[in-house]
Design an enzyme around this catalytic site. Structure first.
Site, PDB file in Angstrom:
ATOM      1  N   CYS A 102      46.233 -39.772 -30.120  1.00 28.53           N
ATOM      2  CA  CYS A 102      47.521 -39.409 -30.732  1.00 28.53           C
ATOM      3  C   CYS A 102      47.803 -37.903 -30.745  1.00 28.53           C
ATOM      4  CB  CYS A 102      47.603 -39.969 -32.139  1.00 28.53           C
ATOM      5  SG  CYS A 102      47.536 -41.774 -32.167  1.00 28.53           S
ATOM      6  N   CYS A 162      45.059 -43.811 -41.434  1.00 32.87           N
ATOM      7  CA  CYS A 162      45.107 -44.576 -40.194  1.00 32.87           C
ATOM      8  C   CYS A 162      44.075 -45.706 -40.180  1.00 32.87           C
ATOM      9  CB  CYS A 162      44.871 -43.659 -38.997  1.00 32.87           C
ATOM     10  SG  CYS A 162      44.945 -44.609 -37.468  1.00 32.87           S
ATOM     11  N   CYS A 202      45.110 -35.421 -35.229  1.00 33.18           N
ATOM     12  CA  CYS A 202      45.874 -36.592 -35.676  1.00 33.18           C
ATOM     13  C   CYS A 202      45.551 -36.844 -37.153  1.00 33.18           C
ATOM     14  CB  CYS A 202      45.482 -37.802 -34.835  1.00 33.18           C
ATOM     15  SG  CYS A 202      43.861 -38.455 -35.267  1.00 33.18           S
ATOM     16  N   LYS A 249      57.217 -44.362 -23.925  1.00 34.14           N
ATOM     17  CA  LYS A 249      57.463 -42.989 -24.393  1.00 34.14           C
ATOM     18  C   LYS A 249      58.204 -42.158 -23.349  1.00 34.14           C
ATOM     19  CE  LYS A 249      53.769 -43.155 -27.663  1.00 34.14           C
ATOM     20  NZ  LYS A 249      52.513 -42.591 -28.173  1.00 34.14           N
ATOM     21  N   ARG A 260      58.080 -43.704 -40.229  1.00 35.78           N
ATOM     22  CA  ARG A 260      58.265 -42.669 -39.189  1.00 35.78           C
ATOM     23  C   ARG A 260      59.747 -42.593 -38.802  1.00 35.78           C
ATOM     24  NH1 ARG A 260      54.768 -43.902 -34.075  1.00 35.78           N
ATOM     25  NH2 ARG A 260      53.041 -43.247 -35.387  1.00 35.78           N
ATOM     26  N   LYS A 284      54.496 -50.212 -26.219  1.00 33.67           N
ATOM     27  CA  LYS A 284      55.309 -49.026 -26.521  1.00 33.67           C
ATOM     28  C   LYS A 284      55.710 -48.286 -25.238  1.00 33.67           C
ATOM     29  CE  LYS A 284      51.792 -47.299 -28.939  1.00 33.67           C
ATOM     30  NZ  LYS A 284      50.874 -46.403 -29.664  1.00 33.67           N
ATOM     31  N   CYS A 296      39.972 -41.374 -33.102  1.00 35.55           N
ATOM     32  CA  CYS A 296      39.617 -42.520 -32.263  1.00 35.55           C
ATOM     33  C   CYS A 296      40.146 -42.263 -30.857  1.00 35.55           C
ATOM     34  CB  CYS A 296      40.164 -43.821 -32.859  1.00 35.55           C
ATOM     35  SG  CYS A 296      41.860 -44.185 -32.394  1.00 35.55           S
ATOM     36  N   ARG A 348      60.465 -45.245 -27.764  1.00 40.21           N
ATOM     37  CA  ARG A 348      60.320 -44.546 -29.058  1.00 40.21           C
ATOM     38  C   ARG A 348      61.027 -43.203 -29.033  1.00 40.21           C
ATOM     39  NH1 ARG A 348      54.450 -45.927 -31.201  1.00 40.21           N
ATOM     40  NH2 ARG A 348      54.509 -48.196 -30.962  1.00 40.21           N
TER      41      ARG A 348
HETATM   42 FE1  SRM Z   1      49.617 -42.734 -32.097  1.00 37.41          FE
HETATM   43  C1  SRM Z   1      48.605 -45.825 -33.003  1.00 37.41           C
HETATM   44  C2  SRM Z   1      49.733 -41.760 -35.273  1.00 37.41           C
HETATM   45  C3  SRM Z   1      51.315 -39.981 -31.155  1.00 37.41           C
HETATM   46  C4  SRM Z   1      48.616 -43.246 -28.867  1.00 37.41           C
HETATM   47  N1  SRM Z   1      49.281 -43.663 -33.841  1.00 37.41           N
HETATM   48  C5  SRM Z   1      48.906 -44.960 -34.010  1.00 37.41           C
HETATM   49  C6  SRM Z   1      48.954 -45.350 -35.485  1.00 37.41           C
HETATM   50  C7  SRM Z   1      50.310 -45.881 -35.800  1.00 37.41           C
HETATM   51  C8  SRM Z   1      47.837 -46.295 -35.951  1.00 37.41           C
HETATM   52  C9  SRM Z   1      48.119 -47.767 -35.963  1.00 37.41           C
HETATM   53  O1  SRM Z   1      48.610 -48.334 -34.956  1.00 37.41           O
HETATM   54  O2  SRM Z   1      47.833 -48.387 -36.980  1.00 37.41           O
HETATM   55  C10 SRM Z   1      48.728 -43.940 -36.110  1.00 37.41           C
HETATM   56  C11 SRM Z   1      49.231 -43.745 -37.526  1.00 37.41           C
HETATM   57  C12 SRM Z   1      48.341 -42.779 -38.269  1.00 37.41           C
HETATM   58  C13 SRM Z   1      48.876 -42.313 -39.560  1.00 37.41           C
HETATM   59  O3  SRM Z   1      48.243 -42.589 -40.592  1.00 37.41           O
HETATM   60  O4  SRM Z   1      49.907 -41.662 -39.589  1.00 37.41           O
HETATM   61  C14 SRM Z   1      49.298 -43.053 -35.036  1.00 37.41           C
HETATM   62  N2  SRM Z   1      50.490 -41.239 -33.059  1.00 37.41           N
HETATM   63  C15 SRM Z   1      50.351 -40.952 -34.369  1.00 37.41           C
HETATM   64  C16 SRM Z   1      50.929 -39.590 -34.708  1.00 37.41           C
HETATM   65  C17 SRM Z   1      51.518 -39.508 -36.104  1.00 37.41           C
HETATM   66  C18 SRM Z   1      49.806 -38.565 -34.508  1.00 37.41           C
HETATM   67  C19 SRM Z   1      50.077 -37.134 -34.861  1.00 37.41           C
HETATM   68  O5  SRM Z   1      49.068 -36.426 -34.965  1.00 37.41           O
HETATM   69  O6  SRM Z   1      51.201 -36.690 -35.010  1.00 37.41           O
HETATM   70  C20 SRM Z   1      51.933 -39.454 -33.552  1.00 37.41           C
HETATM   71  C21 SRM Z   1      53.272 -40.045 -33.850  1.00 37.41           C
HETATM   72  C22 SRM Z   1      54.246 -39.753 -32.749  1.00 37.41           C
HETATM   73  C23 SRM Z   1      55.654 -40.204 -33.013  1.00 37.41           C
HETATM   74  O7  SRM Z   1      56.373 -39.509 -33.733  1.00 37.41           O
HETATM   75  O8  SRM Z   1      56.052 -41.236 -32.460  1.00 37.41           O
HETATM   76  C24 SRM Z   1      51.236 -40.275 -32.483  1.00 37.41           C
HETATM   77  N3  SRM Z   1      49.984 -41.816 -30.310  1.00 37.41           N
HETATM   78  C25 SRM Z   1      50.606 -40.616 -30.162  1.00 37.41           C
HETATM   79  C26 SRM Z   1      50.349 -40.095 -28.856  1.00 37.41           C
HETATM   80  C27 SRM Z   1      50.808 -38.737 -28.317  1.00 37.41           C
HETATM   81  C28 SRM Z   1      52.152 -38.787 -27.655  1.00 37.41           C
HETATM   82  O9  SRM Z   1      52.775 -39.845 -27.600  1.00 37.41           O
HETATM   83  O10 SRM Z   1      52.592 -37.751 -27.199  1.00 37.41           O
HETATM   84  C29 SRM Z   1      49.562 -41.037 -28.188  1.00 37.41           C
HETATM   85  C30 SRM Z   1      48.950 -40.870 -26.780  1.00 37.41           C
HETATM   86  C31 SRM Z   1      49.956 -41.053 -25.697  1.00 37.41           C
HETATM   87  C32 SRM Z   1      50.089 -42.498 -25.352  1.00 37.41           C
HETATM   88  O11 SRM Z   1      50.894 -43.178 -25.989  1.00 37.41           O
HETATM   89  O12 SRM Z   1      49.357 -42.967 -24.479  1.00 37.41           O
HETATM   90  C33 SRM Z   1      49.345 -42.117 -29.117  1.00 37.41           C
HETATM   91  N4  SRM Z   1      48.798 -44.290 -31.094  1.00 37.41           N
HETATM   92  C34 SRM Z   1      48.424 -44.276 -29.772  1.00 37.41           C
HETATM   93  C35 SRM Z   1      47.768 -45.533 -29.470  1.00 37.41           C
HETATM   94  C36 SRM Z   1      47.170 -45.934 -28.101  1.00 37.41           C
HETATM   95  C37 SRM Z   1      48.173 -46.610 -27.247  1.00 37.41           C
HETATM   96  C38 SRM Z   1      47.556 -47.159 -25.976  1.00 37.41           C
HETATM   97  O13 SRM Z   1      48.176 -47.065 -24.928  1.00 37.41           O
HETATM   98  O14 SRM Z   1      46.470 -47.714 -26.026  1.00 37.41           O
HETATM   99  C39 SRM Z   1      47.759 -46.275 -30.662  1.00 37.41           C
HETATM  100  C40 SRM Z   1      47.173 -47.671 -30.886  1.00 37.41           C
HETATM  101  C41 SRM Z   1      48.088 -48.759 -30.476  1.00 37.41           C
HETATM  102  O15 SRM Z   1      49.233 -48.568 -30.089  1.00 37.41           O
HETATM  103  O16 SRM Z   1      47.630 -49.895 -30.537  1.00 37.41           O
HETATM  104  C42 SRM Z   1      48.408 -45.459 -31.658  1.00 37.41           C
HETATM  105 FE1  SF4 Z   2      44.682 -43.096 -35.807  1.00 38.27          FE
HETATM  106 FE2  SF4 Z   2      43.299 -42.922 -33.580  1.00 38.27          FE
HETATM  107 FE3  SF4 Z   2      45.849 -42.183 -33.587  1.00 38.27          FE
HETATM  108 FE4  SF4 Z   2      44.073 -40.691 -34.833  1.00 38.27          FE
HETATM  109  S1  SF4 Z   2      44.115 -41.105 -32.622  1.00 38.27           S
HETATM  110  S2  SF4 Z   2      46.043 -41.351 -35.670  1.00 38.27           S
HETATM  111  S3  SF4 Z   2      42.623 -42.171 -35.586  1.00 38.27           S
HETATM  112  S4  SF4 Z   2      45.117 -44.220 -33.914  1.00 38.27           S
END
Ligand code: SRM
Ligand code: SF4
Length: 563
Positions: free
Chosen positions: A479, A436, A430, A211, A73, A209, A475, A142
């Protein structure tokens, strides 16, 4: 301060890992050098995240055994990409990735399907293009989001300046990244120095993390209230007066764990642009010192705000920065939507808002988006901006080039004037399966079909011109920010989804759970009665999300529901 707040708690495993190796390198160099190994040890995968890398495996192939691959990323404040940078990405996706580029919901790019041997060359080329992957993931600040849409934003230059400033000021000074991936070459990322203990983050970085986003009312296109820290630009007489600070937003939660939940950020107070770095570092240091280091599911800044309250937070922040914030100034968000098609930018040239389904840039059949984009960027060398709704802006186009660009897209099956449908343009998904590791259900791969079924239903009910924000995730991590959508689908189990209803157009309200576990093929059946009620009972001009909130969750008028 850190010690005082962590006394007598059992630290989570990640905390011990960071404490043991604050340079964040672990055994990465050894594994990289060993051609026999196709994966990194589990502990090292935690360090890799700080370098912008996730170890994954192709979940479609799991029955035959795990095929390891990596997601990389980028970190790009405000989603800014030059023509040269884009062409580098396009090339890297073909040479080392799965041939696609993925715009993320935080304005970055992801490469999927990179094999271990491709990691070094990909990261080197990204850095040679003057971008980085450092701190794109991990327990640090980030990618900083900034409002990308030029037409709605008169103070755009100042906001981008401040987003870049914070991105640099909050970048960890970890030297292992450069030593491992760039063979000792140093990249000028705003004064990073060789230090083992990071001056802002300390030895153990943040508990989780972090943001950051900027927004420019009336557009809330960065979904500001879902961020740990936000800066709402206050424009007065065409100038940037300063920012309202927000803190404590976040969406991730876990099924069956009531201690975790999506939370909308609080508005804390007003600051002037010259105060922004001090305030930002103050907020980050509160997370560093008060975030929960024993339980990662409860470690985000939002839980510090929830548990200790806004008054405590404001006073703790003011004591750290040494001055008081002014009272927050009035602002009004009216929409979170991207704009599409050709639009004039604030400098008098043009930009093209391009819809990209789930941010996936690829060629599929007659729709040859990736090839078309490459041709347009090679020939016209525009500035690109990724949006946080996973779309793309092609900026700074002269009047004379508009027609030729439109023609290239149309020759490759990509519409410019009437892009996709109203429902698809407002949707997000997502990645989920197959990349993922946390996905419980499909998302990106099934949303187009689900939207098609919605389009049939809305056509039948004569509601086909309604814009409804629909977002899906595989899930509950959230995201694609489903908890802010008018309809949110959240993976519950293979092929089963929770349904959330009641987000609003400006993305200032968290929606509510409507159904707990609905099979994909029953989604339309389940929502048909809701749409029928909407058609018959809506108030004039009322949006679907406002109607659902009023009719199902809170017996208030849609005017009040918008607050
Ligand atoms: Fe996310 C984890 C993809 C935005 C909340 N996110 C992941 C992971 C890295 C899975 C992992 O930990 O193994 C996913 C990778 C999937 C893949 O195959 O690419 C993933 N997140 C994404 C992306 C690519 C989704 C998308 O549709 O574009 C976004 C990348 C953003 C970036 O450029 O940095 C992405 N993730 C978000 C957002 C939205 C936002 O930030 O605006 C959220 C919700 C907001 C927040 O952070 O609360 C988000 N991602 C999570 C979480 C839950 C965090 C928590 O507080 O519990 C995880 C899981 C974790 O961190 O353990 C996670
Ligand atoms: Fe993976 Fe869940 Fe984030 Fe979708 S919402 S990319 S399934 S961690």
């Amino acid at each position: 301060m850190i010690k005082e707040n962590q006394a007598n708690i059992k630290l989570s495993k990640n905390e011990s890992l960071k404490e043991g190796d604050p340079r964040l390198s672990g055994g990465i160099p050894g594994t990289l050098a060993d051609p026999e190994l196709d994966r990194f040890a589990s502990d090292d995968t935690q360090f890799l995240k700080f370098h912008g890398i996730y170890q994954q495996d192709d979940r479609d192939l799991r029955k035959k055994g795990k095929k390891f691959m990596f997601m990389i990323r980028t970190r790009q404040p405000g989603g800014l990409t030059t023509a040269d940078q884009y062409l580098t990405f396009d090339d890297l996706a073909d040479r080392f990735g799965n041939g696609t580029l993925r715009i993320t919901s935080r304005q970055a790019f992801q490469f999927h399907g990179v094999l271990k041997g491709g990691l070094g060359p990909t990261i080197q080329k990204i850095n040679e293009a003057l971008l980085t992957t450092l701190a794109a993931c991990g327990d640090v600040v980030r990618n900083v989001m900034a409002p990308p849409t030029p037409a709605t934003n008169k103070v755009e230059d100042e906001i981008y300046r401040d987003a870049g400033l914070l991105s640099n000021a909050l970048l960890p000074q970890c030297t292992a990244y450069h030593q491992i991936w760039l063979e000792g070459q140093k990249l000028d990322l705003g004064g990073a120095e060789d230090k083992v203990e990071d001056p802002l983050y300390g030895k153990t970085y943040l508990p989780r993390k972090f943001k950051v986003a900027f927004a420019a009312p009336p557009s809330n296109d960065t979904d500001i209230f879902t961020n740990c820290m936000g800066f709402i630009a206050i424009e007065e007489n065409g100038k940037l007066a300063g920012y309202n600070l927000t803190a404590g937003g976040g969406l991730g939660m876990n099924h069956n764990n009531e201690a975790t939940f999506p939370r909308k950020a609080d508005v804390i107070g007003f600051l002037t642009p010259d105060q922004i770095e001090a305030v930002a570092k103050g907020v980050v240091s509160i997370h560093r010192d008060f975030g929960d280091r024993s339980e990662r599911k409860h470690a985000r800044l939002k839980y510090v705000l929830e548990d200790r309250g806004v008054e405590w937070f404001r006073s703790e922040l003011e004591s750290r920065i040494g001055f008081k914030l002014e009272t927050a100034r009035p602002f009004d968000f009216t929409s979170q939507a991207d704009v599409f098609g050709w639009q004039k930018n604030t400098q008098g040239s043009w930009f093209l808002g391009l819809f990209i389904q789930s941010g996936r840039i690829q060629d599929t059949g007659d729709y040859r988006l990736k090839t078309a984009l490459r041709k347009v960027v090679e020939k016209f060398r525009p500035e690109l901006r990724q949006t946080s709704a996973q779309n793309l802006i092609i900026n700074h186009v002269g009047e004379a080039d508009k027609e030729a660009i439109t023609k290239i897209f149309e020759e490759h099956g990509v519409e410019v004037e009437n892009q996709s449908t109203i429902l698809r343009r407002a949707s997000m998904a997502c990645p989920a399966l197959p990349t993922c590791g946390l996905a419980l259900a499909e998302s990106e791969r099934v949303l187009p079909d689900i939207l098609g079924r919605f389009e049939d239903l809305l056509g039948e009910l004569e509601l086909k011109d309604e814009e409804i924000v629909i977002r899906m995730t595989g899930c509950p991590n959230g995201c694609a920010r489903p908890y802010m959508a008018e309809i949110g689908f959240v993976g519950r189990a293979p092929n089963k989804y929770q349904i959330y209803l009641g987000g609003n157009e400006a993305s200032t309200r968290v929606n509510r759970l409507y159904k707990e576990s609905i099979p994909n093929d029953k989604i339309i059946e389940e929502l048909r009665p809701v749409f029928e009620r909407f058609k018959n009972e809506r108030q004039p001009g009322e949006r679907f999300g406002d109607f659902c909130f009023r009719a199902y969750f809170d017996n208030v008028s849609s005017e009040e529901a918008r607050q």
